[in-house]
Structures are given as structure tokens and as C-alpha cells.
Design an enzyme around this catalytic site. Structure first.
Site, PDB file in Angstrom:
ATOM      1  N   ASP A 922       1.549  -5.213   0.789  1.00 56.81           N
ATOM      2  CA  ASP A 922       1.781  -4.551  -0.508  1.00 56.81           C
ATOM      3  C   ASP A 922       2.822  -5.282  -1.330  1.00 56.81           C
ATOM      4  O   ASP A 922       3.847  -5.716  -0.799  1.00 56.81           O
ATOM      5  CB  ASP A 922       2.307  -3.125  -0.275  1.00 56.81           C
ATOM      6  CG  ASP A 922       1.194  -2.106  -0.342  1.00 56.81           C
ATOM      7  OD1 ASP A 922       0.375  -2.193  -1.260  1.00 56.81           O
ATOM      8  OD2 ASP A 922       1.150  -1.232   0.540  1.00 56.81           O
ATOM      9  N   LYS A 991      12.567   7.731  -8.323  1.00 55.80           N
ATOM     10  CA  LYS A 991      11.524   6.758  -7.966  1.00 55.80           C
ATOM     11  C   LYS A 991      10.347   6.742  -8.946  1.00 55.80           C
ATOM     12  O   LYS A 991       9.951   5.684  -9.449  1.00 55.80           O
ATOM     13  CB  LYS A 991      11.000   7.027  -6.550  1.00 55.80           C
ATOM     14  CG  LYS A 991       9.917   6.029  -6.145  1.00 55.80           C
ATOM     15  CD  LYS A 991       9.363   6.279  -4.751  1.00 55.80           C
ATOM     16  CE  LYS A 991       8.220   5.306  -4.474  1.00 55.80           C
ATOM     17  NZ  LYS A 991       7.629   5.497  -3.151  1.00 55.80           N
ATOM     18  N   ASP A1149      -2.712  -4.228  -6.215  1.00 51.19           N
ATOM     19  CA  ASP A1149      -1.626  -5.102  -5.722  1.00 51.19           C
ATOM     20  C   ASP A1149      -1.406  -4.920  -4.224  1.00 51.19           C
ATOM     21  O   ASP A1149      -0.321  -5.188  -3.714  1.00 51.19           O
ATOM     22  CB  ASP A1149      -0.330  -4.849  -6.498  1.00 51.19           C
ATOM     23  CG  ASP A1149       0.167  -3.418  -6.344  1.00 51.19           C
ATOM     24  OD1 ASP A1149      -0.607  -2.577  -5.855  1.00 51.19           O
ATOM     25  OD2 ASP A1149       1.315  -3.134  -6.724  1.00 51.19           O
TER      26      ASP A1149
END
Length: 1230
Positions: A922, A991, A1149
């Protein structure tokens, strides 16, 4: 798209945004009452008046001709004449047409009557283009329908005025459309030169002209779709009659382009009727329209079929040459169906016996600096093979073809089969009987509807839906409607969604029939049989890419149809209208006895489907809901079969490689290279205008992703199905059945006496039930498809969105799905683990748990070794052991990984163990990684792991620390909310906002995110939620600005550039470093009203004939630009992995490969990121946009343009981060 009920048609204000209702009604279907009101006599009367006026005008200069035509005109007054148009301009198929090629009178020299008519038509059209908008034309059209007596006077005055235009300004008739557009452009430039006032005057006019052009394109597309239907139905007479309805009216004629005439020519050419084709040529020339290559292809096809004399062929070829074309261009630029190519060649060889087809152009090589090595032919490269023989792949191809020919696939549901009780058996029998009755009723209603339409179709402006209801056998339409009925949810579905689905299903089956009829399928089969030699393990060629080899085979095949079909797409509104018609038939026809479940009730037939209304926000939306009786019968029957479109199932053979924007993926199912919103076509236009060689990298990357073979992880699938059938488990993301829904609230008395709280509880109950049903059905579809292919190898064909991000085509079950679907997928190809493979499996497991995110890889590996007992227990006793795997972030993938580690560690030699398991790597906040690299931002680069570090850097924790520092300082200065927030600023709180800042989240959106996170903290005082979230989002933005200064500068530059471009009335466009053209599809949405007997639908759709939505264009540009970069990085990595022989797939991604090849993929991934960002990305973007939006020919004196030039030229400065550091960063992707 948003659809709402419209009780009255919208205002017909030609200056506004609405398409006038009369125009909509004219070019699509109309109600029966409306048709009855229209009188053919009115239209004949007006035509008579116009033609009489024209005769008087031409009388002096053309005596004999006018006299002859006056005699014909007298016939028009006779009401008994069936078709006035044919008497005047169209000889019947049996009559002698004017001026054939092989006779004395050549098409290239029309009569003086035709010359004058042609010149007049051009002058009139030029005048309309200069002075009138389409709205004025639409009003004229409305007046024609009403047949007002003013028509005659208007025609006279228009003709007189048009004669005043000096002859010197008239372009040659064959070049009318080009001349018109050129003169308009020239006038535009003159206006600019006169000063600012000129610019202001031209702006609205240009926007209006663009709107007119787009509306005209939609109407042109509708007309051509109708003509395509007649061509498909082999009805040239109908096609010609329909064409003449428009050709005979000067205002309607501007909706015809050369393609419309070409379609009718092709329909006659197929029957070898050369004289009709010649007559259509003369008809085109009489209105100054220049024949295209397609026109000459049709003419030569007809000459070839009829074995015409050499003189006729010679004259046709001579005219082709006189029009500036070369014979070779017919074969290089035209598309062919069936044996058209052979017929054209036969005609040419009548006069040139030695003529040979031009050689195929030599393959072009992509010149992208990023892929020079990849496409280099200097050294031979062997690409990997699939683990199948030629014979196996041929068998799989036949299975896939059979599935696509059937259009649908019926499979067993995974829901546990309950014991067949008498009630179930009775319900199934009853449902079978009802479906048989409904099938007959729908068939009868459809045939009756078609019969009614066929009677009306002889009238001008007849119902244009009729040919669309003749394209397929009646049984197929009924099967489509029954499929919709059988899959309807008990909660109902939006009218618009159902209409679109019905229309699309008809269109897709039509395209399949088109491919069969044109013999395209035969050619695909022949080419595919050779193509699989490239993929099979027991065959020779291996130095070609799939696209290259397919193109080579097609070039060698020579004759036969083209693999790209001619464009026969239907406009969105036409799809909706057809779908609405079928839906209305379904609702009106399907009935059930009211007493079928309760014999005490009267035996009255009631509808199965109800049309009701609901409110979505402030919009009133039409819904179709099933009657509870029907839902109850379906529920009692507990059927175990599910029916899907064949495109919803993974492919059973390797996909057809993408070779162009129109061709690739499935064998028959129509698939677009680029996904788009309904009604938006500019992406497809951009792709068509793009040089084919520029798309090679994108096509090759999609082919690589599609060629990855998959299989099912059966042990994990069986465990999931067992839990699914045992009431589900919400913690493990397996939705429970509806029977587990909370009970509805019980309230005394009838509903009218309920309190507000009771009504609110009932509303929440209904919402929860609907959500549960939706989630349950989604899981049922995924698991049932997985179970259907459990013993098969399968493939996911890929396409992309407008930014270049790739997606599997099958919508339900694929590797982009949730934790459950990813856990049951394995690579079909196995590879040994090798020396490091088992370690990578263990690290991957720890990554899936969500633990040890801040720890080094070695520490994660050590942790995995420490918990081996838990891992083995989870693998051996997933549902009866200690269940360690259930407490991880991704429980199902963790369980699958536990099982793989157990098998590998217990094998005699783990390094030799053959693993099919995908290991993921990742990106670390990938969007910010691209921003940091673009801006060479050192602090930002360290935060997102572009710099080598012994442990992974956590950008979310870094921002949280920064925000805490700001909060502490404010608290010391006495800021109350800063004190309230003490102890509540954490990584979890910030976050989501940090992650989405890179994708353009606003402060408003960020505040909502913060509020949601704070609500989850029980101890936080609720009264401070708004103030605290407002404070925190401000501090997060400040923190990011401080940490990622270059990132915010770039984001601001992109946003401001997009804002100025959108304000100038243009959409934002760019080209990715791989050469993919991108355009943002955001426009101010506008309603188009669809008049149907059930209700008026107001379809809100974004289309390129509206102004850009400035806010969306501005806010979406930064995230879309970054997405286009991350897709470029993924494609570069994919292509270089292919060259190295790796198996590679991605979820944006997140990159997947075998455990054996993780290290190689990691190296390639870093190399390609460095290569990508070593390009001058921002400078290239600036230069592209300056050329596109500020080039010298474009109103250079406009103030907005100077401001835009200044903005685009001011590229943000970059920092001093060394990109090469990425090569040594362990945690860049990990």
C-alpha cells in the site's frame, strides 16, 4: 441525475435553458391525442404555399421547368394523396431516377433549377447561422406544425431578403458547412479586433451558438438512430421516407448531415438499387451538401452488387477524385459490414482489374519518454504465458461466447435451501402460473401497441419508437420486461432507473444482433483463435504485446467486416423514452386476482405494480412498487435462482484486448473504454480525436490487468456462506437477513392518532429494513457469483474512469470489493514462495490486522512469529477455536492469510511451496506522496515516507501533534474551546480530514468529519461539538499548511487556474504524462422533460451544452489531477512488471503480486515513481493550458484572458527534496 415529477410541461421560453416542449415532442414520441390532432393536410398546405412562392420567384429564369413543376404542384392540393413528398421529390423505386452516372446527365452537373435551389438553400442557411439561434428555428418548426397562414408571407420575405446578399460572398455549394463555420469564425475575430465592447457582445453569442450546436447534435443523433433502425430492419423505403420528412422542410433540413443520407444510401446499396443511391446523391447536391467517403462507399457497393457497366463505375470514381478523395482512402478510413468491402472492391476492379487493397499502415511506436525502454524493439522480450493449452483456451472461448449470446445467466443462489414445505411448493406453482399468464398478457399488449403505432406511422412526424420495437423478436422484449419484474425489490425502484435499465437492455441486445448480422462475430472468432497462441503455454509467439498481436492478426485477415462497428449509439433521452414505454406496458398489463391469498375477498384483478410518489430532499420522485400480495408470493416461494446479465459475470476466457476506444473487453457485450455519466459524451469525443498511438500505454496497461487469471479460495468461501446462511454477522461484515431486523414499533389506535415520536420510530424502522435488504442482496449477489465460478478459472476485463483510474467491468464480484470479496480471490497461477515469500506472507498478515503500523518490517515479522500459535489455531479452527482472526481490521483476508501461512509452514520445503495468494503493498497516504514529489517538499516528503527511515512515518500522528501544539498555546492564552479539547486531540480524530485534504475537502466538509469523530468519544461534552469541530478543522488546515507548504501552494494554483478557466465558459482539460486526454464532466445541470402517459419525467442531466459548473470544476481539479497521476504511476508499474514477467493487479494505490515477486515489484514501483516525477509535470501542464486557453487566436485582449495567462504562467516554485531518495525508502509502499 435527478428525476422528479413535473405536473405541467416547462415554459417554452426560447431564451431560457429549457428545450421547447414542441421540439421534444416532434423529435421523439407523442401522445395518441397529440397525434390525432395533427393534420397531414396542414403540412401539405404549408408545403404547397412555400413551393408556389418559389415557383413565382424562379418563373422568369426557368420557364419550361417551372411549368412542369406547377403541374405537379397542382396534385398537392388533393387530400387523397398518401405522401406528397414522394410525388414532388422522390420517384418510386420502380420509376426512372434523374441523372444516373452512366447516362448523359452527370451528377456533377445538376440542372439550373437545382443550381438555383442549391444556392438559395446555402444563402438561407448562412443567414440563419449568422442571425438566428436554434430557438428561433424551433419556433419556426412549432409554427409549421400548427400551420399558421403567416407561413407564406414569411417564406416570401425570407427569400427576398436572401437575394440581397452579394453573390461574391457565397461559398461553393459543395462546401457549404465549412464555409459557414469559417465565415462565423472570421466575423468573431473581426469583433475582437474592434475592442472590449466587441468581446462582450460576442461572449453570450458564442455560448448560445455552442448550445445550439449541441442541441442540434442530439437531434441529429436521434434521426440517425432511426435511420440505422430501418437499415437494420432492411427497410430502405421506410428509411428514405423518414429522411424526406426532414429534407422537404428547410428548417428541419438543417438537422440532416451527410451521415443521414449515407445511411439511406447504404440501405439501398445492400439491395443493389444503384439508381436510388444516385438519386440520393442528386438530392444532396441539390441542397449544396458535399458527399463524403461514406457516400462513395455506398455508391460503389451498389455498383458492385448490380454488376454495373464500366462507364458507370468510371464516372463514380471520377467524381470521387473530383471531390478530393483517393480510392485507397475508401479502405483506409471507412468501416465495413458483412461483404461490403468485397462489393466495393468488385466495383473498382470492373474498371481497374489489377487494383490491390492498400497495405496496412506500419505499426506506430509510442514516443513517451517514460516508456522508451518498454516499447524499444532493440532487444527481444519474452512476455509471460498463461498456464493453459491452446485447446483449453479455445474451449473457454466457446463457453464465454455461448454465455454472451444468451444475454443472461441464471445461477443458483447461495441462500440455504430450506425444506420444501407444502406452502413453498404451492407458492412456487402459483408464481409459475402467474408468470406464464403475465408473459402472454405482456406479449399481447406489446403486439397491440405496435399495431397501433404501425397505423400512425404513415403520418408525417409519426411515433419514432415504432422501429425500435421491431429490432428484436417480440419474445425478447417480453423476456426483458419479465426480468425487471422478477428482480424488483419489495421497497420499489425509481421510475427513471427502471426506464433506463429497460432501454439499455434493449440497446445491448440490438448491438449483439448488429454484431451477428454484420458478421463481425465471425471475424472476432477467427482472429481470437489465432490470438490465443500468444497466450497459451504450448504455442510459439511471445514477443508481442496482446494489442500488437491482435492488430497484426486483423491486418493479415484482409477481407470481411471491420471489427469496429459504425457508431449506432442511441441518445440518452431516446433510451429513456423507449424504457418508459416498456415500463408503462408492464404496469398496465401485469395483474393479479385480489383474492389469490385470501379467498374471502372479491375476485377482482388488481395491478401487481403501482406508480407512487416519494420525496427525495425537495424533489418529488416517481416510484414503481410491487403490491404486497406479489411480494408475499415471492417471499413464500423462496426461489433459489438468480438471473444476471452476462456482463455481470467474470469472463471465462481471457478478454479481447483493447485496441481502440471502441473495441475490447467482452466478445459481444458493448463496453466503453471510459466510463461516463449518462448523457455525457465529451470523453468519448476526446478519445476519438486523440492519435491512436498516444493511447497505446493505457490500452496495454488495461490489457495486462484484464489478462490476470483468478480462481476462488474455496475453504474461505464455504465458511463465509455458512455464516451468511446462519443469520449473518455484522461485525464480520456479513449482513443478516430481513428476519433479523428490529420489530416495527407498536402503537395504539390507527395511524392518524400516532404521536410524532411513533411516526419517527416507524420511519427509522422502514429505513433500517430497506438498508438491511440492500446490504443482504449485495452480499447474496457477490457470494452467489463466487459460488458459480468456484471450480472455474476466470478473468476480469478492465476499463477506466475519465481520470484514468482502472476498474474491473463486472460490477458485483471483483477484487475492488470489500474484505469479504478480496478474501475469496486467489491468483490462478501459482508460484513458489522462494526464500523470502513466507516472511512476506507473515508481514502481509500483520498489515491486515491493523496492528504494528508504526513498527519496522522486521518487528512486524517478529510479532507474526510470536503469535504463530494463534495463526495456526485460526487456520485450523476458524469458527470453533480462539478466533484471533475475528479481531483484526480485515478479518476475512486475515483468515485467508492464516490458512496460507499454515499450509506453507507445514510443507516439507516452504520455499518450494506453490502459492496462489496475492500479497499487497500500500502507498503511504498516496495523494500527499504525489503532492510532496511535485513540490519537492522536504518536510512533506519525510512525513509520507518518500525519505528513507528506520521506521514508518505516520503523517496523521504528525498532524495530530502539530494541532495539539497549537491547542496547548491557545489554552495557555485562555481560549476556552482549546481548554475543553484537552486530551481529545488524537490521530483518529484528525485522520479522515488529513487524508481527504489532498482530495479537495473544504473546511465545511472537514468540520463535519471532525464532529462525527468527536461524537464517537462518549466523554466529550455534546454542547461543545460545533465549536470544537470548527476550531479543530481550522488548526488541521493550519498544521498541514505548515507541514506541507509546497502542497498547499500547488493545490491553490490548480484551484485558481480551474476557477478562471471555468469562469471563461470552458471545461478544464489536461493530458496525463502517459498521453491520456482528460476533461472534467461538470456542468450546470439542466432539466429535459420527457412526456409520458404515466407521468412527466424531468430528467436532470449534466451535458456539454451547458455552462461549466465553476464550483465543481474548481474544487475537483486538484484531486482529479492527483488521481490522474496515481493512475499513471500504477500503469507504468504494471507495464514494467509485465516486462519482468510478474503477475500484477492493483486497487488504485494498492499493488498486488505473488509473495515471490514482492521485492521486484517494490523496486519497479519506486523506479517508476521517480521517473514520473522527474518529468516537468507542472510546467507541461502550464504550457498545455496556455496553448489551449490563451493561444493567440483566442480573444487575446479580453481582461479575463490576461488574468488567466498570468495565473497559468506563475507555476509554483519547488523545494530541494532529492527524488532519488525514494529508491531507498522501505515504507514508500509497504
Amino acid at each position: 441525475m435527478r428525476v422528479f415529477l413535473c405536473h405541467e410541461p416547462p415554459a417554452r421560453d426560447v431564451g431560457g435553458d429549457w428545450i421547447p416542449w414542441s421540439v421534444l415532442r416532434n423529435y421523439s414520441s407523442a401522445s395518441a391525442k397529440e397525434k390525432a390532432r395533427r393534420s397531414p393536410v396542414c403540412e401539405r398546405t404549408e408545403l404547397l404555399e412555400v413551393l408556389k412562392a418559389r415557383v413565382k420567384q424562379l418563373q422568369a429564369g426557368n420557364g419550361p421547368e417551372v411549368t412542369a413543376n406547377k403541374q405537379e404542384l397542382s396534385l398537392l392540393g388533393n387530400d387523397k394523396l398518401q405522401d406528397p413528398l414522394r410525388s414532388e421529390v422522390a420517384p418510386s423505386p420502380m420509376e426512372e431516377p434523374p441523372a444516373p452516372w452512366g447516362r448523359e446527365k452527370s451528377l456533377s452537373r445538376p440542372s439550373s433549377w437545382a443550381e438555383k435551389l442549391k444556392k438559395e438553400m446555402y444563402i438561407r442557411q448562412l443567414k440563419v447561422e449568422r442571425k438566428l439561434s436554434l430557438a428561433a428555428s424551433q419556433l419556426t418548426l412549432k409554427d409549421q406544425v400548427k400551420a399558421k397562414p403567416k407561413g407564406k408571407a414569411k417564406a416570401k420575405s425570407k427569400t427576398k431578403k436572401s437575394q440581397k446578399i452579394p453573390k461574391t460572398k457565397v461559398a461553393p455549394a459543395w462546401n457549404q458547412s465549412q464555409a459557414g463555420s469559417r465565415s462565423t469564425y472570421t466575423h468573431g475575430k473581426l469583433r475582437v479586433a474592434t475592442g472590449k465592447e466587441g468581446v462582450k457582445a460576442q461572449g453570450p453569442r458564442r455560448v448560445r451558438e455552442e448550445k445550439d450546436n449541441n442541441q442540434q447534435k442530439i437531434l441529429q443523433q436521434t434521426i440517425q438512430s432511426n435511420l440505422q433502425c430501418f437499415l437494420f430492419l432492411q427497410q430502405p423505403e421506410e428509411a428514405e421516407r423518414f429522411l424526406l420528412l426532414y429534407h422537404s422542410s428547410p428548417s428541419k433540413r438543417r438537422l440532416l448531415d451527410v451521415n443521414a443520407y449515407n445511411i439511406v444510401m447504404r440501405s439501398w446499396a445492400r439491395k443493389g438499387c444503384v439508381q436510388r443511391v444516385k438519386w440520393l446523391f442528386s438530392l444532396m447536391e441539390s441542397v449544396g451538401m458535399r458527399p463524403s467517403l461514406g457516400s462513395f462507399t455506398a455508391a460503389l457497393e451498389g455498383l458492385g452488387r448490380s454488376q454495373a457497366p464500366p462507364q458507370a463505375v468510371w464516372r463514380c470514381l471520377q467524381q470521387l477524385k473530383n471531390n478530393g478523395f483517393h480510392v485507397d482512402e475508401l479502405f483506409q478510413k471507412c468501416l465495413f459490414e458483412e461483404d461490403e468491402k468485397e462489393m466495393v472492391l468488385r466495383a473498382i476492379r470492373i474498371v481497374q482489374p489489377d487494383y490491390q487493397l492498400p497495405p496496412s499502415p506500419s505499426p506506430q511506436t509510442c514516443k513517451s519518454s517514460l516508456l522508451q525502454d518498454f516499447y524499444s524493439k532493440e532487444r527481444t522480450v519474452s512476455y509471460p504465458k498463461l498456464d493453459f493449452s491452446v485447446q483449453e483456451l479455445q474451449k473457454r472461448f466457446q463457453q464465454q461466447l455461448e454465455m454472451e449470446l444468451n444475454s443472461t445467466v441464471t445461477i443458483e443462489s447461495v441462500e440455504s435451501t430450506k425444506p420444501l414445505t407444502p406452502q413453498t411448493l404451492k407458492a412456487r406453482k402459483l408464481l409459475g402460473t402467474l408468470r406464464s399468464q403475465w408473459h402472454s398478457s405482456i406479449l399481447q399488449a406489446l403486439q397491440k401497441s405496435k399495431h397501433s403505432m404501425s397505423k400512425l406511422r404513415m403520418a408525417p412526424g409519426y411515433n419514432t419508437l415504432y422501429p425500435y420495437l421491431c429490432l428484436l423478436p417480440d419474445e425478447e422484449y417480453v423476456a426483458i420486461m419479465m426480468q425487471i419484474l422478477n428482480t424488483l425489490s419489495p421497497q420499489g425502484e425509481s421510475l427513471a432507473v427502471l426506464a433506463r435499465e429497460l432501454g439499455s437492455k434493449v440497446y445491448n441486445r440490438y448491438i449483439t444482433q448488429q454484431k451477428l448480422r454484420s458478421r463481425q462475430l465471425e471475424k472476432v472468432q477467427a482472429v481470437y483463435e489465432d490470438y490465443i497462441h500468444l497466450l497459451a503455454k504450448d504455442s510459439q509467439p511471445d514477443e508481442y504485446l496482446p494489442r500488437e498481436y491482435w492488430e497484426k492478426l486483423v491486418a493479415e485477415s484482409g477481407f470481411g467486416p471491420s471489427l469496429n462497428l459504425r457508431d449506432c449509439s442511441w441518445p440518452y433521452m431516446l433510451l429513456m423514452r423507449l424504457g418508459m414505454h416498456l415500463l408503462e406496458l408492464l404496469v398496465q398489463t401485469v395483474k393479479v386476482p385480489r383474492n389469490i391469498l385470501n379467498p374471502r375477498l372479491e375476485p377482482k384483478l388488481i395491478p401487481v405494480l403501482y406508480h407512487v410518489y416519494s420525496f427525495h430532499s425537495s424533489w418529488q420522485v416517481g416510484l414503481i412498487k410491487p403490491h404486497p400480495i406479489f411480494s408475499q408470493i415471492v417471499s413464500d416461494a423462496a426461489e433459489t435462482l438468480l438471473t444476471f446479465n452476462s456482463s455481470a459475470i467474470p469472463m471465462l476466457c481471457p478478454p479481447v484486448p483493447w485496441t481502440s476506444p471502441h473495441f475490447g473487453a467482452y466478445i459481444l457485450n458493448d463496453t466503453k473504454l471510459m466510463r461516463f455519466v449518462d448523457g455525457v459524451i465529451q470523453h468519448q469525443l476526446l478519445l476519438e480525436q486523440c492519435p491512436p498511438v498516444n493511447l497505446h500505454p493505457v490500452l496495454d496497461a488495461l490489457n495486462l490487468l484484464g489478462n490476470c487469471a483468478w480462481k476462488i479460495n474455496q475453504p474461505v468461501l464455504d465458511i463465509i456462506i455458512s455464516i451468511f446462511n446462519d443469520k449473518g454477522n455484522e461485525k464480520l461484515d456479513i449482513p443478516p437477513p430481513i428476519s433479523e431486523a428490529p420489530k416495527p414499533p407498536v402503537a395504539p389506535g390507527n395511524s392518524s392518532t400516532w404521536s410524532k415520536s411513533h411516526k419517527h420510530e416507524l420511519l427509522l424502522y422502514k429505513k433500517k429494513t430497506a438498508e438491511m435488504h440492500s446490504l443482504r442482496m449485495d452480499a447474496l449477489y457477490k457470494l452467489s457469483i463466487a459460488n458459480y465460478v468456484r471450480d472455474k478459472v476466470f478473468w476480469f476485463p478492465h476499463n477506466m474512469d475519465f481520470r484514468g483510474r482502472t476498474y474491473p467491468c463486472p460490477p458485483y464480484f471483483n477484487h475492488l470489493g470489500n474484505d469479504v470479496t478480496r478474501a475469496i480471490l486467489l491468483f490462478a497461477e501459482g508460484r513458489p514462495l522462494g526464500p523470502k515469500g513466507l516472511d512476506w506472507l507473515k508481514i502481509h498478515l500483520v498489515n491486515l490486522t491493523g496492528l504494528k503500523k508504526k513498527n519496522a518490517l522486521q518487528e512486524r515479522l517478529e510479532y507474526a512469529n510470536e503469535i504463530m500459535e494463534e495463526i495456526l489455531d485460526s487456520a485450523d479452527h476458524p469458527l470453533t477455536g480462539r478466533k484471533w482472526w475475528m479481531n483484526t481490521d480485515e478479518p476475512w483476508q486475515a483468515l485467508a492469510c492464516c490458512m496460507e501461512i499454515a499450509k506453507a509452514s507445514r510443507s516439507p520445503d516452504p520455499a518450494a511451496y506453490i502459492s496462489h495468494f496475492p500479497v499487497h503493498q500500500d502507498g503511504s497516504c498516496n495523494g500527499l506522496q504525489h503532492y510532496a514529489a511535485l513540490g519537492r517538499d522536504l518536510i512533506g516528503a519525510i512525513s509520507v515516507n518518500l525519505m528513507p527511515c528506520s521506521v514508518p512515518q505516520d503523517v496523521y500522528s504528525a498532524v495530530a501533534q502539530q494541532v495539539e501544539e497549537f491547542r496547548r498555546k491557545d489554552a495557555e492564552q485562555g481560549v476556552k474551546i482549546a481548554r475543553v479539547l484537552q486530551g481529545f486531540v488524537s490521530r483518529k480524530v484528525v485522520k479522515q480530514t488529513v487524508m481527504t485534504v489532498v482530495y479537495g475537502v473544504t473546511r465545511y466538509g472537514g468540520r463535519l468529519q471532525m464532529e462525527k469523530r468527536l461524537k464517537e468519544i462518549n466523554e466529550f461534552p455534546e454542547e461543545y461539538l460545533w465549536e470544537a469541530s470548527h476550531y479543530l478543522v481550522k488548526q488541521v488546515f493550519n498544521g498541514i499548511k505548515e507541514m506541507f507548504s509546497a502542497t498547499r501552494d500547488i493545490q491553490h494554483w490548480l484551484t485558481e487556474s480551474a476557477k478562471l478557466i471555468a469562469q471563461s465558459g470552458r471545461t478544464v482539460e489536461w493530458v496525463t504524462p502517459l498521453g491520456l486526454p482528460v476533461v472534467q464532466p461538470y456542468y450546470r445541470s439542466r432539466s429535459t422533460v420527457l412526456n409520458c402517459s404515466m407521468q412527466h419525467l424531468s430528467v436532470k442531466s449534466s451535458n456539454s451544452n451547458q455552462k461549466p459548473d465553476t464550483v465543481k470544476q474548481k474544487n475537483a481539479f486538484p484531486p482529479n489531477f492527483i488521481h490522474s497521476l496515481d493512475s499513471t504511476h500504477m500503469m507504468l508499474t504494471a507495464l514494467h512488471c509485465l516486462r519482468q514477467g510478474l503477475t500484477f493487479v492493483s486497487v488504485h494505490d494498492c499493488y498486488w503480486t505473488h509473495a515471490l515477486t514482492v521485492d521486484i515489484m517494490n523496486q519497479i514501483c519506486r523506479q517508476q515513481f521517480v521517473a514520473l516525477h522527474s518529468e516537468k509535470i507542472l510546467q507541461d501542464l502550464s504550457e498545455f493550458m496556455l496553448e489551449k486557453y490563451c493561444s493567440p487566436g483566442r480573444e487575446t485582449r479580453a481582461p479575463w484572458q490576461k488574468k488567466l495567462m498570468e495565473q497559468l504562467s506563475n507555476v509554483p516554485k519547488t523545494g530541494d527534496f532529492n527524488l532519488k531518495e525514494v529508491m531507498d525508502s522501505t515504507y514508500f509502499f509497504s
